[in-house]
Design a protein around this motif. Structure first.
Motif, PDB file in Angstrom:
ATOM      1  N   PRO A 136      -0.554  28.522  31.720  1.00 42.33           N
ATOM      2  CA  PRO A 136      -0.097  27.135  31.583  1.00 42.33           C
ATOM      3  C   PRO A 136      -1.254  26.182  31.295  1.00 42.33           C
ATOM      4  O   PRO A 136      -2.354  26.332  31.824  1.00 42.33           O
ATOM      5  N   ILE A 137      -0.977  25.195  30.440  1.00 42.60           N
ATOM      6  CA  ILE A 137      -1.951  24.152  30.125  1.00 42.60           C
ATOM      7  C   ILE A 137      -1.425  22.829  30.673  1.00 42.60           C
ATOM      8  O   ILE A 137      -0.301  22.429  30.379  1.00 42.60           O
ATOM      9  N   TYR A 138      -2.254  22.160  31.470  1.00 42.42           N
ATOM     10  CA  TYR A 138      -1.845  20.905  32.094  1.00 42.42           C
ATOM     11  C   TYR A 138      -2.614  19.698  31.564  1.00 42.42           C
ATOM     12  O   TYR A 138      -2.222  18.563  31.821  1.00 42.42           O
ATOM     13  N   GLU A 139      -3.707  19.954  30.858  1.00 40.59           N
ATOM     14  CA  GLU A 139      -4.522  18.857  30.334  1.00 40.59           C
ATOM     15  C   GLU A 139      -5.016  19.220  28.936  1.00 40.59           C
ATOM     16  O   GLU A 139      -5.592  20.293  28.741  1.00 40.59           O
ATOM     17  N   ILE A 140      -4.797  18.332  27.987  1.00 46.95           N
ATOM     18  CA  ILE A 140      -5.279  18.569  26.631  1.00 46.95           C
ATOM     19  C   ILE A 140      -6.002  17.331  26.108  1.00 46.95           C
ATOM     20  O   ILE A 140      -5.766  16.208  26.568  1.00 46.95           O
ATOM     21  N   ILE A 141      -6.871  17.562  25.144  1.00 45.08           N
ATOM     22  CA  ILE A 141      -7.605  16.499  24.475  1.00 45.08           C
ATOM     23  C   ILE A 141      -7.473  16.718  22.974  1.00 45.08           C
ATOM     24  O   ILE A 141      -7.566  17.855  22.497  1.00 45.08           O
ATOM     25  N   ILE A 142      -7.243  15.639  22.232  1.00 43.86           N
ATOM     26  CA  ILE A 142      -7.260  15.686  20.775  1.00 43.86           C
ATOM     27  C   ILE A 142      -8.377  14.773  20.284  1.00 43.86           C
ATOM     28  O   ILE A 142      -8.500  13.624  20.740  1.00 43.86           O
ATOM     29  N   THR A 143      -9.210  15.296  19.393  1.00 43.25           N
ATOM     30  CA  THR A 143     -10.266  14.490  18.791  1.00 43.25           C
ATOM     31  C   THR A 143     -10.168  14.578  17.273  1.00 43.25           C
ATOM     32  O   THR A 143      -9.555  15.502  16.726  1.00 43.25           O
TER      33      THR A 143
ATOM     34  N   LEU B 125      -6.640  11.368  22.157  1.00 48.13           N
ATOM     35  CA  LEU B 125      -5.605  11.601  23.162  1.00 48.13           C
ATOM     36  C   LEU B 125      -6.209  12.402  24.300  1.00 48.13           C
ATOM     37  O   LEU B 125      -6.866  13.422  24.083  1.00 48.13           O
ATOM     38  N   ASP B 126      -6.000  11.928  25.530  1.00 46.58           N
ATOM     39  CA  ASP B 126      -6.401  12.642  26.744  1.00 46.58           C
ATOM     40  C   ASP B 126      -5.157  12.710  27.622  1.00 46.58           C
ATOM     41  O   ASP B 126      -4.790  11.753  28.278  1.00 46.58           O
ATOM     42  N   MET B 127      -4.475  13.834  27.593  1.00 45.51           N
ATOM     43  CA  MET B 127      -3.140  13.960  28.157  1.00 45.51           C
ATOM     44  C   MET B 127      -3.149  14.892  29.367  1.00 45.51           C
ATOM     45  O   MET B 127      -3.713  15.995  29.319  1.00 45.51           O
ATOM     46  N   SER B 128      -2.550  14.451  30.476  1.00 44.75           N
ATOM     47  CA  SER B 128      -2.421  15.268  31.679  1.00 44.75           C
ATOM     48  C   SER B 128      -0.969  15.273  32.124  1.00 44.75           C
ATOM     49  O   SER B 128      -0.238  14.295  31.938  1.00 44.75           O
ATOM     50  N   SER B 129      -0.557  16.381  32.736  1.00 39.42           N
ATOM     51  CA  SER B 129       0.819  16.507  33.196  1.00 39.42           C
ATOM     52  C   SER B 129       0.858  17.426  34.408  1.00 39.42           C
ATOM     53  O   SER B 129       0.043  18.352  34.536  1.00 39.42           O
ATOM     54  N   ILE B 130       1.798  17.170  35.315  1.00 36.38           N
ATOM     55  CA  ILE B 130       1.973  18.067  36.460  1.00 36.38           C
ATOM     56  C   ILE B 130       2.769  19.303  36.053  1.00 36.38           C
ATOM     57  O   ILE B 130       2.843  20.277  36.801  1.00 36.38           O
TER      58      ILE B 130
END
Length: 395
Positions: free
Chosen positions: A342-349, A357-362
């Motif tokens: 599972p991925i809970y945090e992603i970054i797009i550059t 984009l700096d995205m976090s989710s539970i």
């Protein structure tokens, strides 16, 4: 900008590392420098020594700034020992002279008296998982330094290995193979007290994933922990070891302590699931055989395995890079994500490294709204496993 530089480091390492420029195979440096650092202040080594320290070894006058890292832990049945253990010092110096960055860590121990108490099983199990928590904090320390302090120690954060002898090898083995979905019910309470699968020893927010393990007389509690997603392991173990047995027996032959399965069983299972591995079996010498033969057998055997892994294959880099799939690519308004873990945090550059984009989710991220992006080319990073990088197009 740090993300684009990190991606370029990974991209070029696939072509650069296969040559290795004469490094990592034999000693090419005459001297090493040792630095003592406190890698966490969450727990204390003792009432007289605050925090947990480690000794970091680097080749003197080295100009390379992206080097594999080996983190070692000493033996001592979880009741004794320290980072200045002679075997750890020898390993750290020998591999630093080959061009690696190495470290020998302190980790939390317990009292010898606890191993004869009625609840010795519980205490021993908890102490093992506490040590795994500490070692994971040491791994994260280096990744945190890479991103927050400009890589003070010149490591490649995509090539971190853990290892040790005896108890330290048991710690490294469990760190390298146990995933969150593999925690048995009987051990859940110990994991909870140790802070869960990532532990509670500090340096949070960075990955504790490793690229492999080096085990000198090591073992794991259950062979069920090993699966096809695990990383390579190299071991040395004596067939007549009666402290940590070559096969599966109670630790130190004490029926009140947990069962540990040694290298003989570990490597059979690794072969079964297709994980790269190698095992040197001593026919005699007991528990101390790998340590007694550290210079003439252990170091050369480990060195050859790591050299092949790092320099003659892309395996270390590939471990992470093929865990994530994104589609459609090119995308329009949405990008979908599939991952082994599972991925809970992603970054797009963008291609200049500007974070968009700096995205976090539970909850695990499986869909990303890309409608805000202009048409162009972008990088997507798994924030907690930054070696996992994907290039995608928006149109």
């Amino acid at each position: 900008m740090k993300y684009i530089l990190f991606y370029l480091l990974i991209f070029f390492s696939i072509s650069v590392f296969p040559q290795c420029d004469g490094r990592y195979e034999s000693e090419i440096f005459d001297e090493v420098n040792k630095t003592i650092v406190e890698y966490t202040d969450v727990y204390d080594w003792s009432s007289f020594d605050s925090g947990l320290d480690m000794d970091i070894y680097q080749p003197a006058n080295d100009t390379v700034t992206s080097r594999p890292l080996l983190i070692f832990a000493h033996g001592g049945t979880y009741v004794a020992g320290n980072k200045n253990n002679p075997t750890m010092v020898r390993l750290c110096e020998a591999f630093a002279k080959r061009g690696y960055v190495t470290a020998s860590i302190q980790y939390r121990l317990t009292s010898p008296l606890n191993l004869i108490l009625p609840n010795a099983y519980d205490i021993f199990s908890q102490t093992v998982l506490n040590s795994v928590s500490d070692m994971k904090a040491a791994v994260r320390f280096f990744r945190k330094d890479f991103f927050e302090n400009g890589n003070s120690y010149g490591i490649n954060p995509n090539q971190i290995f853990v290892g040790g002898n005896s108890a330290g090898a048991v710690t490294a083995a469990h760190l390298s193979v146990i995933d969150e979905n593999q925690v048995p019910n009987e051990f859940q309470s110990y994991f909870d007290l140790a802070g869960g699968i990532e532990g509670n020893s500090g340096n949070y927010g960075y990955s504790s994933e490793v690229s492999g393990a080096v085990l000198l007389a090591g073992a794991i509690n259950s062979l069920d922990f090993i699966d096809a997603d695990d990383t390579p392991i190299v071991s040395l173990h004596a067939i007549d070891d009666n402290t940590i047995f070559y096969n599966c027996e109670n630790a130190i032959g004490n029926s009140s302590l947990p069962i540990l399965c040694g290298a003989g069983e570990i490597h059979n299972k690794l072969d079964d699931v297709g994980i790269i591995n190698d095992l040197y079996t001593f026919q005699s010498g007991g528990h101390s055989a790998p340590m007694s033969n550290i210079d003439d057998v252990a170091i050369p055997f480990i060195s050859d395995f790591l050299y092949e892994l790092i320099c003659n294959t892309n395996t270390v880099e590939d471990i992470s890079n093929f865990r994530v799939r994104i589609f459609p690519n090119p995308c329009k308004n949405y990008l979908f994500v599939e991952s082994v873990r599972p991925i809970y945090e992603i970054i797009i550059t963008d291609l200049l490294g500007n974070k968009l984009l700096d995205m976090s989710s539970i909850f695990p991220i499986d869909q990303i709204n890309t409608s805000f992006l202009k048409n162009g080319t972008y990088f997507l990073f798994n924030k907690n496993e930054l070696s996992s990088v994907q290039l995608f197009l928006k149109n």
